[in-house]
Scaffold this motif. Structure first.
Motif, PDB file in Angstrom:
ATOM      1  N   VAL A 164      35.118  22.185  39.298  1.00  0.00           N
ATOM      2  CA  VAL A 164      34.806  22.428  38.078  1.00  0.00           C
ATOM      3  C   VAL A 164      36.070  22.793  37.260  1.00  0.00           C
ATOM      4  N   GLU A 165      36.288  22.377  36.026  1.00  0.00           N
ATOM      5  CA  GLU A 165      37.654  22.745  35.230  1.00  0.00           C
ATOM      6  C   GLU A 165      37.444  24.086  34.491  1.00  0.00           C
ATOM      7  N   PRO A 166      38.213  25.136  34.695  1.00  0.00           N
ATOM      8  CA  PRO A 166      38.037  26.363  33.950  1.00  0.00           C
ATOM      9  C   PRO A 166      38.360  26.044  32.433  1.00  0.00           C
ATOM     10  N   ASN A 167      37.742  26.641  31.770  1.00  0.00           N
ATOM     11  CA  ASN A 167      38.223  26.686  30.081  1.00  0.00           C
ATOM     12  C   ASN A 167      39.643  26.719  29.665  1.00  0.00           C
ATOM     13  N   PRO A 168      40.073  25.584  29.076  1.00  0.00           N
ATOM     14  CA  PRO A 168      41.501  25.639  28.928  1.00  0.00           C
ATOM     15  C   PRO A 168      42.031  26.858  28.331  1.00  0.00           C
ATOM     16  N   GLY A 169      43.259  27.709  28.988  1.00  0.00           N
ATOM     17  CA  GLY A 169      43.830  28.632  28.553  1.00  0.00           C
ATOM     18  C   GLY A 169      44.551  29.351  29.621  1.00  0.00           C
ATOM     19  N   VAL A 170      45.059  30.420  29.343  1.00  0.00           N
ATOM     20  CA  VAL A 170      46.140  31.107  30.379  1.00  0.00           C
ATOM     21  C   VAL A 170      45.094  32.342  31.130  1.00  0.00           C
ATOM     22  N   TYR A 171      45.083  32.311  32.448  1.00  0.00           N
ATOM     23  CA  TYR A 171      44.528  33.382  33.208  1.00  0.00           C
ATOM     24  C   TYR A 171      45.351  34.051  34.119  1.00  0.00           C
ATOM     25  N   LEU A 172      45.078  35.432  34.349  1.00  0.00           N
ATOM     26  CA  LEU A 172      45.675  36.148  35.291  1.00  0.00           C
ATOM     27  C   LEU A 172      45.097  36.163  36.525  1.00  0.00           C
ATOM     28  N   GLY A 173      45.665  35.618  37.606  1.00  0.00           N
ATOM     29  CA  GLY A 173      45.008  35.504  39.007  1.00  0.00           C
ATOM     30  C   GLY A 173      46.117  35.663  40.185  1.00  0.00           C
ATOM     31  N   VAL A 174      45.994  35.102  41.262  1.00  0.00           N
ATOM     32  CA  VAL A 174      46.421  35.483  42.351  1.00  0.00           C
ATOM     33  C   VAL A 174      46.821  34.050  43.167  1.00  0.00           C
ATOM     34  N   VAL A 175      47.939  33.732  43.533  1.00  0.00           N
ATOM     35  CA  VAL A 175      48.160  32.297  44.372  1.00  0.00           C
ATOM     36  C   VAL A 175      48.481  32.901  45.628  1.00  0.00           C
TER      37      VAL A 175
END
Ligand SMILES: Cc1cc2nc3c(=O)[nH]c(=O)nc-3n(C[C@H](O)[C@H](O)[C@H](O)COP(=O)(O)O)c2cc1C
Ligand SMILES: Nc1ncnc2c1ncn2[C@@H]1O[C@H](COP(=O)(O)OP(=O)(O)OP(=O)(O)O)[C@@H](O)[C@H]1O
Length: 316
Positions: free
Chosen positions: A217-228
């Motif tokens: 599923v595609e997250p809402n278009p935008g910028v996220y803080l995360g971990v890779v």
């Protein structure tokens, strides 16, 4: 964990087995409760099996796009179930024909040869052609076969039943904190790093472009803080990251893409598998007036991320 592909009838099994039935998309806290119960009740020599459907019935039958994409890929699901001590996964190809199976046929023919001791389901469970039978119907049919049925009350959050559908909605709206609360871990997508247009490097924000994530599923278009998480042959490494998910209107992008800018990392990761974990929505995607404005905003995103994380802000 053994994986058994089923297009018609599952093969007979002799080992005493506890069975769970459903799509188990995301393996959320409700699903985890069923698995905990299965493990608690497991006696020596018993196995736990999951009867899992390849596609969501509402996608197959109604082509309702809400049910097309998933929280977890097929591979993710196998890993999660294995981690939950499941011994066997029946991968049922859910088709329009399979949906015609009546509750009686399902219990007698599909489950009849599996040597089941018990089936564990959530309280609202429905099954069979037209979702015609409920837990009481399941219990009656299973009784004929000497199988006991355990029904667990729904796990809820804010008085709402936790469901994969609701979690997928939250991902589509970018509500990653809620998603994490309902899954018991962040929403994550695993894919392979491919070459982008290499513009990011010129802009001072080199990004890893993620491919092979069509199942999710595609997250809402935008910028996220995360971990890779970067997967190496025998180990993995985690990096705080800014994730950009969307269409990139500023550079006339057309298709939905996910890319990650790893804080405090430099190196070549083309061809590597990475897992992108979404922690927090920071802002919506914007159509900036040119590259300078885009870069200014990416710098601002990085400052905000570093501040949230308590990391040094090293401006040139
Ligand atoms: C932190 C961050 C924020 C971004 N925000 C936007 C945005 O609001 N609008 C947009 O069109 N693109 C945005 N992007 C995507 C950039 O346009 C993209 O990274 C750039 O074009 C480089 O693409 P490439 O990796 O294919 O070379 C963002 C990227 C990052 C890393
Ligand atoms: N919140 C919950 N608490 C307890 N059991 C649950 C919960 N949600 C689902 N289950 C049970 O887990 C099994 C698999 O269900 P299924 O994969 O259809 O879950 P779901 O989250 O309701 O899915 P969807 O929203 O995609 O329809 C079923 O036995 C179902 O009753």
């Amino acid at each position: 964990m053994e994986t058994i592909e089923v297009t018609a009838l599952p093969p007979a099994s002799t080992k005493p087995t506890t069975l769970l039935i459903g799509k188990f998309d995301g393996l959320h806290l409700g699903h985890q409760q069923l698995l905990n119960e299965a493990n608690t009740l497991r006696e020596s020599g018993e196995e736990i099996a999951v009867f899992g459907f390849s596609d969501h019935p509402l996608w197959v039958l109604k082509e309702d796009s809400k049910y097309e994409k998933s929280l977890s890929s097929y591979q993710d699901k196998l890993h999660l179930l294995e981690h939950a001590s499941v011994d066997r996964y029946y991968h049922i190809y859910f088709t329009k024909e399979y949906a015609q199976i009546t509750p009686e046929q399902f219990v007698r023919e599909q489950l009849g040869q599996l040597n089941l001791t018990r089936v564990i389901v959530g309280e609202g469970f429905q099954f069979g052609k037209g979702r015609n039978a409920d837990v009481r119907g399941l219990a009656n049919l299973c009784k004929e076969q000497g199988i006991s049925v355990i029904t667990l009350p729904h796990v809820t959050f804010d008085n709402e039943k936790i469901s994969s559908t609701e979690i997928r909605n939250n991902v589509a709206k970018g509500r990653m904190e809620s998603v994490q609360a309902l899954l018991g871990r962040p929403f994550e997508t695993t894919g392979v790093v491919v070459k982008g247009e290499a513009l990011g490097r010129q802009l001072g924000f080199p990004t890893l472009n993620l491919a092979e994530i069509e199942e999710y599923v595609e997250p809402n278009p935008g910028v996220y803080l995360g971990v890779v998480e970067v997967h190496y042959e025998k180990s993995s490494a985690h990096y705080f990251s800014l994730i950009s998910a969307g269409y990139r209107p500023t550079v006339n992008g057309e298709t939905y893409k996910v890319e990650a800018y790893l804080l405090d990392f430099s190196g070549d990761l083309y061809g590597r598998n990475i897992t992108v974990k979404y922690l927090r929505f920071m802002r919506g995607e914007e159509n900036f007036n040119g590259l300078d404005e885009l870069v200014e905003n990416m710098k601002e995103d990085e400052r905000n991320a570093r501040q949230i994380l308590g990391l040094d802000i090293n401006e040139e």
